[in-house]
Write an enzyme that holds these catalytic residues in place. Structure first.
Site, PDB file in Angstrom:
ATOM      1  N   LYS A 150       2.960  -9.628 -13.238  1.00 15.39           N
ATOM      2  CA  LYS A 150       3.367  -8.280 -13.637  1.00 15.39           C
ATOM      3  C   LYS A 150       2.898  -8.078 -15.080  1.00 15.39           C
ATOM      4  O   LYS A 150       3.667  -8.184 -16.031  1.00 15.39           O
ATOM      5  CB  LYS A 150       4.884  -8.118 -13.490  1.00 15.39           C
ATOM      6  CG  LYS A 150       5.295  -6.694 -13.189  1.00 15.39           C
ATOM      7  CD  LYS A 150       6.706  -6.646 -12.654  1.00 15.39           C
ATOM      8  CE  LYS A 150       7.304  -5.277 -12.801  1.00 15.39           C
ATOM      9  NZ  LYS A 150       6.565  -4.202 -12.164  1.00 15.39           N
ATOM     10  N   GLU A 183       0.018  -2.340  -1.102  1.00 15.36           N
ATOM     11  CA  GLU A 183       1.296  -1.805  -1.612  1.00 15.36           C
ATOM     12  C   GLU A 183       1.062  -0.433  -2.221  1.00 15.36           C
ATOM     13  O   GLU A 183      -0.062   0.060  -2.244  1.00 15.36           O
ATOM     14  CB  GLU A 183       1.898  -2.774  -2.641  1.00 15.36           C
ATOM     15  CG  GLU A 183       0.986  -3.069  -3.818  1.00 15.36           C
ATOM     16  CD  GLU A 183       1.516  -4.156  -4.756  1.00 15.36           C
ATOM     17  OE1 GLU A 183       2.729  -4.392  -4.800  1.00 15.36           O
ATOM     18  OE2 GLU A 183       0.685  -4.759  -5.455  1.00 15.36           O
TER      19      GLU A 183
HETATM   20  N1  PXG Z   1       4.412  -3.523  -6.574  1.00 15.61           N
HETATM   21  C1  PXG Z   1       4.015  -3.225  -7.824  1.00 15.61           C
HETATM   22  C2  PXG Z   1       2.570  -3.188  -8.127  1.00 15.61           C
HETATM   23  C3  PXG Z   1       4.979  -2.955  -8.800  1.00 15.61           C
HETATM   24  O1  PXG Z   1       4.590  -2.685 -10.043  1.00 15.61           O
HETATM   25  C4  PXG Z   1       6.714  -3.294  -7.144  1.00 15.61           C
HETATM   26  C5  PXG Z   1       5.712  -3.577  -6.224  1.00 15.61           C
HETATM   27  C6  PXG Z   1       8.141  -3.414  -6.715  1.00 15.61           C
HETATM   28  O2  PXG Z   1       8.743  -4.596  -7.244  1.00 15.61           O
HETATM   29  P1  PXG Z   1      10.293  -4.678  -7.531  1.00 15.61           P
HETATM   30  O3  PXG Z   1      10.511  -6.046  -7.994  1.00 15.61           O
HETATM   31  O4  PXG Z   1      10.592  -3.650  -8.572  1.00 15.61           O
HETATM   32  O5  PXG Z   1      10.977  -4.390  -6.245  1.00 15.61           O
HETATM   33  C7  PXG Z   1       6.351  -2.956  -8.458  1.00 15.61           C
HETATM   34  C8  PXG Z   1       7.415  -2.592  -9.462  1.00 15.61           C
HETATM   35  C9  PXG Z   1       7.107   2.940 -11.496  1.00 15.61           C
HETATM   36  C10 PXG Z   1       7.071   1.494 -11.894  1.00 15.61           C
HETATM   37  O6  PXG Z   1       7.149   3.797 -12.405  1.00 15.61           O
HETATM   38  C11 PXG Z   1       7.098   0.452 -10.952  1.00 15.61           C
HETATM   39  C12 PXG Z   1       7.014  -0.877 -11.379  1.00 15.61           C
HETATM   40  C13 PXG Z   1       6.926  -1.097 -12.698  1.00 15.61           C
HETATM   41  C14 PXG Z   1       6.922  -0.077 -13.593  1.00 15.61           C
HETATM   42  C15 PXG Z   1       6.999   1.219 -13.214  1.00 15.61           C
HETATM   43  O7  PXG Z   1       7.046   3.220 -10.304  1.00 15.61           O
HETATM   44  N2  PXG Z   1       6.942  -2.012 -10.634  1.00 15.61           N
END
Ligand code: PXG
Length: 291
Positions: A150, A183
């Site tokens: 991340k 995704e």
């Molecule tokens: N895939 C990616 C590429 C992500 O960045 C998720 C899946 C979901 O992961 P979690 O652990 O949160 O269930 C993410 C999450 C937004 C935003 O504005 C999303 C994420 C980070 C920052 C902003 O949608 N990441």
């Protein structure tokens, strides 16, 4: 007035600034987490902190505090802002250096914790479902930059998001260079076919979402068969249900992809069952902020 945690102290929001020499700004050299608190409980905080440290390890960034200290600092940041429901953004960048890539010029990583609010999609879409499109921008592939890290390098997601907006939609589906569904721009994807819940496996090239993990657990507990397997856009078009999961997005139903209605274009029954259980567990499954 909001307070931001910056390298061990709390700074008013308006004064929370990083140097233009910070390699997070100059090169996207850093890692982050997005975490939510529901009614005073930080959802699966330990899992998020673990992922942050694994991301940092992958880019050889040594975070100058222990995981326990990071957990405490996160709880404290929510507390000093008197929040019960919050979106927490944790950022660790390489820190201030010079105008070269060499990370050895950055003696001190920047550790920042922001506790605020986030609304990703209008409430109406959580009820009625979201229409999405496939982005032409491909998912980063692991040999270049692992999607499991991340990192502060979210350009491919930003470009995919722009494509969605230009197509008049709010979210895009991203595909690997082999043509498998990966995704969303910031969320994981699930489909339901003949009662079986499917989501792409990590080796396809995705971020292993913590919401994704929770949803898989909830489904298995309900006796729903869950498969982590690669699938294509065709499988999405032909699915009975489709939805996205993420900390920011939470769980949101998808009713059309690339103009193809998913089933009858209505929010599906398995999604509704999973959502109900998800809303229950988020209030207790995590670290309490207040006694
Ligand atoms: N895939 C990616 C590429 C992500 O960045 C998720 C899946 C979901 O992961 P979690 O652990 O949160 O269930 C993410 C999450 C937004 C935003 O504005 C999303 C994420 C980070 C920052 C902003 O949608 N990441």
């Amino acid at each position: 007035m909001g307070l931001v945690y910056m390298n061990g102290s709390f700074v008013p929001k308006g004064e929370a600034k990083v140097s233009v020499f910070d390699h997070g700004f100059l090169y996207g050299d850093g890692v982050f987490e997005g975490i939510r608190a529901y009614d005073g409980v930080i959802f699966r905080l330990n899992r998020h902190i673990r992922r942050l440290y694994n991301s940092a390890k992958a880019i050889r960034l040594e975070i100058p505090m222990s995981e326990e200290e990071m957990i405490k600092a996160t709880v404290e940041t929510v507390k000093v802002n008197s929040l019960r429901d919050a979106y927490i953004r944790l950022v660790v960048s390489r820190g201030e250096g010079d105008l070269g890539l060499d990370p050895r010029k950055c003696p001190r990583p920047s550790v920042i914790i922001i506790a605020d609010k986030i609304v990703l999609f209008p409430e109406e879409l959580y009820e009625n479902g979201l229409e999405i499109v496939t982005a032409a921008t491909r998912k980063n592939y692991g040999e270049v930059l692992s999607p499991q890290i991340k990192s502060l390098n979210y350009l491919s997601s930003v470009m995919a998001k722009i494509e969605a907006i230009e197509a008049g939609k709010m979210e895009a589906l991203m595909i690997t260079r082999e043509g498998y569904v990966a995704e969303g721009t910031g969320d994981n994807v699930f489909i339901v076919k003949n009662g079986v819940l499917m989501t792409p496996p990590p080796y396809v090239g995705i971020l292993e979402g913590i919401t994704r993990e929770a949803v898989m657990e909830i489904a298995r507990d309900m006796g729903i068969k869950v498969l982590e397997m690669p699938f294509t856009r065709f499988d999405v078009y032909a699915a009975d249900e489709c939805f996205l999961t993420g900390t920011a997005a939470e769980m949101i139903p998808v009713i059309a992809v690339d103009g193809r209605k998913i089933s009858d274009g209505k929010v599906g029954p398995i999604f509704k069952k999973l959502l109900q259980k998800f809303r229950e567990i988020v209030k207790s499954d995590g670290v309490k902020v207040y006694e």
